[in-house]
Design a protein around this motif. Structure first.
Motif, PDB file in Angstrom:
ATOM      1  N   THR A  55       1.043  -1.021  -0.049  1.00 33.35           N
ATOM      2  CA  THR A  55       0.237   0.088   0.021  1.00 33.35           C
ATOM      3  C   THR A  55       0.900   1.424  -0.049  1.00 33.35           C
ATOM      4  O   THR A  55       0.293   2.455  -0.162  1.00 33.35           O
ATOM      5  CB  THR A  55      -0.978   0.069   1.361  1.00 33.35           C
ATOM      6  N   LYS A  56       2.301   1.171   0.379  1.00 29.78           N
ATOM      7  CA  LYS A  56       3.092   2.406  -0.005  1.00 29.78           C
ATOM      8  C   LYS A  56       3.546   2.634  -1.218  1.00 29.78           C
ATOM      9  O   LYS A  56       3.792   3.652  -1.644  1.00 29.78           O
ATOM     10  CB  LYS A  56       4.033   2.155   1.061  1.00 29.78           C
ATOM     11  N   GLN A  57       3.050   1.741  -2.372  1.00 25.66           N
ATOM     12  CA  GLN A  57       3.659   1.907  -3.706  1.00 25.66           C
ATOM     13  C   GLN A  57       2.558   2.626  -4.493  1.00 25.66           C
ATOM     14  O   GLN A  57       3.374   3.366  -5.127  1.00 25.66           O
ATOM     15  CB  GLN A  57       3.514   0.276  -4.224  1.00 25.66           C
ATOM     16  N   VAL A  97       0.832  -1.945 -13.225  1.00 26.68           N
ATOM     17  CA  VAL A  97      -0.212  -2.818 -12.442  1.00 26.68           C
ATOM     18  C   VAL A  97       0.285  -4.270 -11.987  1.00 26.68           C
ATOM     19  O   VAL A  97       0.027  -4.746 -10.881  1.00 26.68           O
ATOM     20  CB  VAL A  97      -1.344  -2.860 -13.522  1.00 26.68           C
ATOM     21  N   ARG A  98       1.183  -4.720 -12.775  1.00 27.22           N
ATOM     22  CA  ARG A  98       1.746  -6.009 -12.286  1.00 27.22           C
ATOM     23  C   ARG A  98       2.548  -5.775 -11.145  1.00 27.22           C
ATOM     24  O   ARG A  98       2.411  -6.801 -10.177  1.00 27.22           O
ATOM     25  CB  ARG A  98       2.738  -6.518 -13.336  1.00 27.22           C
ATOM     26  N   SER A  99       3.291  -4.753 -10.873  1.00 23.87           N
ATOM     27  CA  SER A  99       3.962  -4.795  -9.997  1.00 23.87           C
ATOM     28  C   SER A  99       3.251  -4.511  -8.501  1.00 23.87           C
ATOM     29  O   SER A  99       3.428  -4.954  -7.312  1.00 23.87           O
ATOM     30  CB  SER A  99       4.741  -3.340  -9.902  1.00 23.87           C
ATOM     31  N   GLN A 100       1.790  -3.833  -8.694  1.00 23.96           N
ATOM     32  CA  GLN A 100       1.050  -3.705  -7.513  1.00 23.96           C
ATOM     33  C   GLN A 100       0.596  -5.070  -6.954  1.00 23.96           C
ATOM     34  O   GLN A 100       0.342  -5.212  -6.027  1.00 23.96           O
ATOM     35  CB  GLN A 100      -0.122  -2.750  -7.925  1.00 23.96           C
ATOM     36  N   LEU A 101       0.091  -5.788  -8.106  1.00 19.80           N
ATOM     37  CA  LEU A 101      -0.362  -7.132  -7.878  1.00 19.80           C
ATOM     38  C   LEU A 101       0.608  -7.941  -7.221  1.00 19.80           C
ATOM     39  O   LEU A 101       0.450  -8.846  -6.230  1.00 19.80           O
ATOM     40  CB  LEU A 101      -0.839  -7.703  -9.162  1.00 19.80           C
ATOM     41  N   ALA A 102       2.136  -8.105  -7.496  1.00 23.79           N
ATOM     42  CA  ALA A 102       3.035  -8.576  -6.971  1.00 23.79           C
ATOM     43  C   ALA A 102       3.133  -8.232  -5.635  1.00 23.79           C
ATOM     44  O   ALA A 102       3.331  -9.171  -4.859  1.00 23.79           O
ATOM     45  CB  ALA A 102       4.166  -8.534  -7.839  1.00 23.79           C
ATOM     46  N   ALA A 103       2.999  -6.914  -5.378  1.00 25.63           N
ATOM     47  CA  ALA A 103       3.268  -6.647  -4.041  1.00 25.63           C
ATOM     48  C   ALA A 103       2.188  -7.215  -3.140  1.00 25.63           C
ATOM     49  O   ALA A 103       2.214  -7.641  -1.846  1.00 25.63           O
ATOM     50  CB  ALA A 103       3.397  -5.086  -3.749  1.00 25.63           C
ATOM     51  N   ALA A 104       0.718  -7.068  -3.592  1.00 23.80           N
ATOM     52  CA  ALA A 104      -0.416  -7.471  -2.888  1.00 23.80           C
ATOM     53  C   ALA A 104      -0.249  -9.054  -2.475  1.00 23.80           C
ATOM     54  O   ALA A 104      -0.586  -9.546  -1.383  1.00 23.80           O
ATOM     55  CB  ALA A 104      -1.667  -7.275  -3.604  1.00 23.80           C
ATOM     56  N   TRP A 135      -1.903   7.806   0.843  1.00 22.58           N
ATOM     57  CA  TRP A 135      -1.379   9.099  -0.118  1.00 22.58           C
ATOM     58  C   TRP A 135      -0.915  10.229   0.846  1.00 22.58           C
ATOM     59  O   TRP A 135       0.223  10.693   0.415  1.00 22.58           O
ATOM     60  CB  TRP A 135      -2.457   9.593  -1.016  1.00 22.58           C
ATOM     61  N   ALA A 136      -1.526  10.686   1.973  1.00 25.14           N
ATOM     62  CA  ALA A 136      -1.074  11.792   2.528  1.00 25.14           C
ATOM     63  C   ALA A 136       0.289  11.371   3.117  1.00 25.14           C
ATOM     64  O   ALA A 136       1.243  12.218   3.367  1.00 25.14           O
ATOM     65  CB  ALA A 136      -2.110  12.296   3.661  1.00 25.14           C
ATOM     66  N   GLY A 161      -8.180  -4.204  -0.338  1.00 24.13           N
ATOM     67  CA  GLY A 161      -7.175  -3.954  -1.268  1.00 24.13           C
ATOM     68  C   GLY A 161      -7.348  -3.095  -2.174  1.00 24.13           C
ATOM     69  O   GLY A 161      -6.360  -2.032  -2.643  1.00 24.13           O
ATOM     70  N   ALA A 162      -8.185  -3.119  -3.014  1.00 21.96           N
ATOM     71  CA  ALA A 162      -8.694  -2.400  -4.138  1.00 21.96           C
ATOM     72  C   ALA A 162      -8.898  -0.931  -3.940  1.00 21.96           C
ATOM     73  O   ALA A 162      -8.370  -0.101  -4.533  1.00 21.96           O
ATOM     74  CB  ALA A 162      -9.907  -3.050  -4.755  1.00 21.96           C
ATOM     75  N   LEU A 163      -9.317  -0.688  -2.773  1.00 11.43           N
ATOM     76  CA  LEU A 163      -9.634   0.609  -2.257  1.00 11.43           C
ATOM     77  C   LEU A 163      -8.622   1.462  -1.936  1.00 11.43           C
ATOM     78  O   LEU A 163      -8.115   2.753  -1.956  1.00 11.43           O
ATOM     79  CB  LEU A 163     -10.769   0.791  -1.446  1.00 11.43           C
ATOM     80  N   ASN A 164      -7.738   0.560  -1.031  1.00 11.02           N
ATOM     81  CA  ASN A 164      -6.376   1.006  -0.471  1.00 11.02           C
ATOM     82  C   ASN A 164      -5.457   1.437  -1.919  1.00 11.02           C
ATOM     83  O   ASN A 164      -5.098   2.749  -1.715  1.00 11.02           O
ATOM     84  CB  ASN A 164      -5.576   0.360   0.197  1.00 11.02           C
ATOM     85  N   PHE A 165      -5.344   0.771  -2.575  1.00  8.66           N
ATOM     86  CA  PHE A 165      -4.564   0.843  -3.926  1.00  8.66           C
ATOM     87  C   PHE A 165      -5.135   2.002  -4.706  1.00  8.66           C
ATOM     88  O   PHE A 165      -4.434   2.856  -5.188  1.00  8.66           O
ATOM     89  CB  PHE A 165      -4.199  -0.366  -4.574  1.00  8.66           C
ATOM     90  N   GLY A 166      -6.519   1.811  -5.088  1.00  2.00           N
ATOM     91  CA  GLY A 166      -7.196   2.708  -5.919  1.00  2.00           C
ATOM     92  C   GLY A 166      -7.423   4.083  -5.601  1.00  2.00           C
ATOM     93  O   GLY A 166      -7.015   4.961  -6.427  1.00  2.00           O
ATOM     94  N   VAL A 167      -7.612   4.442  -4.258  1.00  6.32           N
ATOM     95  CA  VAL A 167      -7.964   5.720  -3.888  1.00  6.32           C
ATOM     96  C   VAL A 167      -6.583   6.399  -3.709  1.00  6.32           C
ATOM     97  O   VAL A 167      -6.168   7.440  -4.251  1.00  6.32           O
ATOM     98  CB  VAL A 167      -8.596   5.817  -2.726  1.00  6.32           C
ATOM     99  N   SER A 168      -5.445   5.752  -3.161  1.00  7.84           N
ATOM    100  CA  SER A 168      -3.925   6.321  -3.035  1.00  7.84           C
ATOM    101  C   SER A 168      -3.463   6.601  -4.363  1.00  7.84           C
ATOM    102  O   SER A 168      -2.895   7.659  -4.579  1.00  7.84           O
ATOM    103  CB  SER A 168      -3.150   5.264  -2.341  1.00  7.84           C
ATOM    104  N   PHE A 169      -3.631   5.683  -5.517  1.00  3.14           N
ATOM    105  CA  PHE A 169      -2.804   5.625  -6.590  1.00  3.14           C
ATOM    106  C   PHE A 169      -3.599   6.946  -7.430  1.00  3.14           C
ATOM    107  O   PHE A 169      -3.193   7.774  -8.161  1.00  3.14           O
ATOM    108  CB  PHE A 169      -3.176   4.349  -7.466  1.00  3.14           C
TER     109      PHE A 169
END
Length: 693
Positions: free
Chosen positions: A428-430, A462-469, A527-528, A642-650
């Protein structure tokens, strides 16, 4: 008696004049006496008096411009034409047909040029006038609240009274060149000796601007970021060049060229300072100074183009441009949003670029790098499994609210910082890091018609985000299972009680709880934290802390100069990650606590912590209990969170990065369509990395 008749005859209207009310309405309103636009214009023209005091003349000009923006359709308005533009055309038509009123207006303009001092208008209107951004902000705030002082002899105040808001400035900006030329011709801006005070004011203003540029360009914060010595600085040479150019009635071509070359050298020196910001860092004060210098250089360039136009160029176009610039500047001088928006953009861009350079490490290109990302994220999941256990322990301790928040924050922060020091990855830091990198790629390839390389970057991201998750979630599950089994082996019962396990399952239900909202909110926190981490790293560079650490005498004596430098470099490379971990940890714990103090209950939902908590709860439920619908629904929340953590931050990071890098909406849409096309054609590319780059 004859004297009385003479007085009466003097007051009788001249029915042959267009200025007579009936004739005026008949000619310009088609006889419609209810047309307020025409009747108001008639009243204004009747009040026009060049012999009146200048204060009354200034009020008359203000009333005329105010009349342009009043409601009401003027006669002869063209389809889709702005009402103010139609009114201006009407005014110019009226003046063409009533020459005595045009003559009176021109006399008023001559009086304005004679009475007003325009030096302040040229040097300060639209230009920051204070040395500090916060002093300038206070000055603007007071100007926007307090009543405008009388015009007196200040041309800047006069201009702002005529165009007091962004609407009027934007309208004037949008006037066609033909209509602008007609307006200036009607006003017959004075020439020859009548314009002499204006020419002298422009010369004085040019010299004042050159001195200000010289002082700002030799400021210590800029000098330490350039290689030029003070003696060779073009900023120091500029006032002399300008003075030599403006002292002659007919500008010398060689001096004109030398002055413009000096201006260009100042711009290049400023560009070098901006280019050095990656290595030297940036501060809000420095951004303000750079924008201040840019504005002064632009203003000086326009003034010199009027005073001493290059061979073959006409100053008239530059004069129109100067008037438009001054009108816009008068409005901007009252705008706090414009001040902070313009000055924060470069600062935001540099912070985003620092995050983007870090984000390069989070993007895998080959299958080997993808597996390495999964492995690194697995370490993060392993640490999270222990962090979830300590989170439960802190909750059971029933500490006071403040101490519980501090304890939870320390637990989160230490786990995130441990991941950074061990080289592990937190998924989620990515997003914020990789979004900055992606925005940079868009800006660099914006002129290219082929978006293939850019789409490849999106696919890799996208692949990298999936790998980290996969690594985080895949390792937190066995870690939590193992810890719970160890606790059962040592104590004879599971880590969570049955009652507490049911509570965990209930609060993570994706439908009957607010998990979706809390997951999106957590994405904002992520994100903040990344933005704050980038700002801290920037501050770290600006204050030269790596050099300070390496030069500490007792540290050099303790571990040696070489090891002290290595320690400083190591600290410098980890400062961004450690800052993000520290801020994110306390953010996740203390923000909900602060909201609870005012009666607003909010929670956080971090995908790895949600996974760990549900694993502990599932172990308490047992093999058959985890098959119940409520637990299966709770497991679905892992994907949702996971989708919301990634999606909103990204999304937030990408939006800020787009704005900071001036990526236009059209470029964003092109990228979106190109990515959609790639997904339809080769969807497996988003999930499976190639064997080689």
């Amino acid at each position: 008696m004859p004297q009385a008749l003479a007085i009466i005859s003097e007051k009788e209207p001249d029915f042959t004049s267009l200025l007579e009310r009936g004739n005026f309405i008949t000619r310009f309103a088609g006889g419609d006496s209810r047309n307020r636009c025409v009747t108001q214009l008639h009243a204004l023209l009747e009040k026009l008096s060049p012999e009146a005091a200048f204060a009354a003349q200034a009020e008359w000009l203000e009333d005329v411009v105010g009349w342009l923006f009043e409601r009401g359709h003027p006669p002869g308005r063209l389809p889709r034409e702005h009402e103010a533009t139609a009114r201006l055309r009407l005014l110019l038509d009226v003046l063409d047909e009533i020459p005595e009123r045009k003559t009176a207006l021109r006399a008023l303009v001559v009086e304005a040029f004679t009475h007003l001092d325009p030096v302040h208008l040229f040097t300060d209107t639209g230009v920051p006038s204070q040395a500090s951004i916060f002093t300038e902000a206070w000055e603007r705030a007071t100007r926007s609240v307090l009543p405008e002082p009388p015009v007196e002899n200040d041309a800047g105040r006069m201009l702002f009274r005529l165009f007091p808001d962004a609407r009027s400035a934007a309208w004037f900006d949008g006037l066609s060149p033909e209509l602008l030329h007609r307006l200036f011709t009607t006003l017959a801006v004075p020439t020859a000796h009548a314009l002499a005070p204006m020419w002298q004011a422009m010369r004085d203003a040019a010299l004042v601007l050159a001195v200000r540029i010289s002082a700002a360009g030799t400021d210590e914060e800029l000098r330490e970021r350039t290689t030029a010595t003070v003696h060779d600085s073009p900023f120091l040479k500029l006032p002399l060049q300008v003075r030599q150019l403006i002292t002659e009635e007919k500008p010398d071509p060689e001096k004109n060229t030398a002055c413009r070359e000096c201006l260009a050298a100042c711009r290049k020196e400023k560009a070098r300072v901006i280019a050095s910001l990656d290595a030297t860092g940036i501060s809000l004060h420095l951004v303000y100074r750079l924008d201040y210098i840019r504005t002064l250089l632009d203003r000086l360039y326009i003034l010199l183009a009027i005073i001493a136009p290059p061979a073959g160029q006409v100053a008239e176009g530059q004069a129109f441009r100067l008037v438009q610039l001054l009108i816009r500047g008068g409005v901007r001088d009252r705008s706090l949003y414009e001040l902070f928006g313009r000055n924060s953009r470069l600062l935001a861009r540099r912070i985003i670029e620092r995050a983007g350079s870090t984000g390069e490490h989070y993007i895998s290109r080959t299958r080997a790098e993808w597996h390495q990302m999964v492995s690194s994220a697995s370490g993060g999941g392993f640490v999270t499994g222990f962090a979830v256990l300590f989170k439960f322990l802190i909750g059971w301790a029933k500490l006071p609210v403040l101490f519980e928040g501090l304890a939870l924050g320390s637990n989160y922060a230490l786990s995130f910082m441990l991941m950074q020091l061990c080289g592990f990855t937190l998924a989620t830091k990515q997003p914020s890091m990789t979004a900055a990198t992606l925005a940079g790629s868009i800006k660099e390839t914006e002129a290219a018609a082929d978006l293939t390389l850019l789409v490849d970057q999106v696919v890799r991201t996208v692949r990298s985000q999936l790998a980290a998750a996969i690594g985080n979630v895949g390792m937190v599950i066995p870690t939590a299972l193992g810890l719970d089994l160890l606790v059962k082996l040592l104590t004879g019962h599971h880590f969570l009680t049955a009652e507490y396990a049911e509570k965990v399952i209930r609060i993570h239900h994706p439908v009957t709880s607010l998990t979706v909202l809390w997951a999106a909110l957590t994405g904002c926190f992520l994100w903040a934290a990344s933005v704050a981490g980038g700002a801290i790293e920037n501050w770290f560079v600006v204050t030269k802390l790596p050099h300070s650490i390496a030069s500490i005498r007792w540290l050099r004596g303790l571990i040696g100069a070489h090891r002290a430098q290595s320690a400083a470099r190591s600290f410098s490379s980890h400062i961004a990650g450690l800052s993000v971990g520290l801020i994110l940890g306390f953010e996740l714990a203390l923000v909900p606590m602060l909201f609870s103090m005012i009666g607003i209950g909010i929670e956080v939902r971090h995908v790895t912590f949600v996974t760990g908590q549900l694993v502990y709860a599932g172990m308490t439920r047992g093999a058959f209990g985890v098959l119940h619908p409520d637990y299966l629904f709770a497991l679905c929340s892992i994907g949702v969170v996971g989708a919301l953590n990634f999606g909103v931050s990204f999304s937030l990071a990408l939006a800020v990065a787009f704005r900071a890098r001036d990526v236009r909406a059209a470029e964003q849409v092109r990228l979106l369509f190109a990515v959609g096309k790639r997904f339809r054609q080769r969807p497996l590319d988003f999930f499976r990395a190639p064997k080689d780059a």
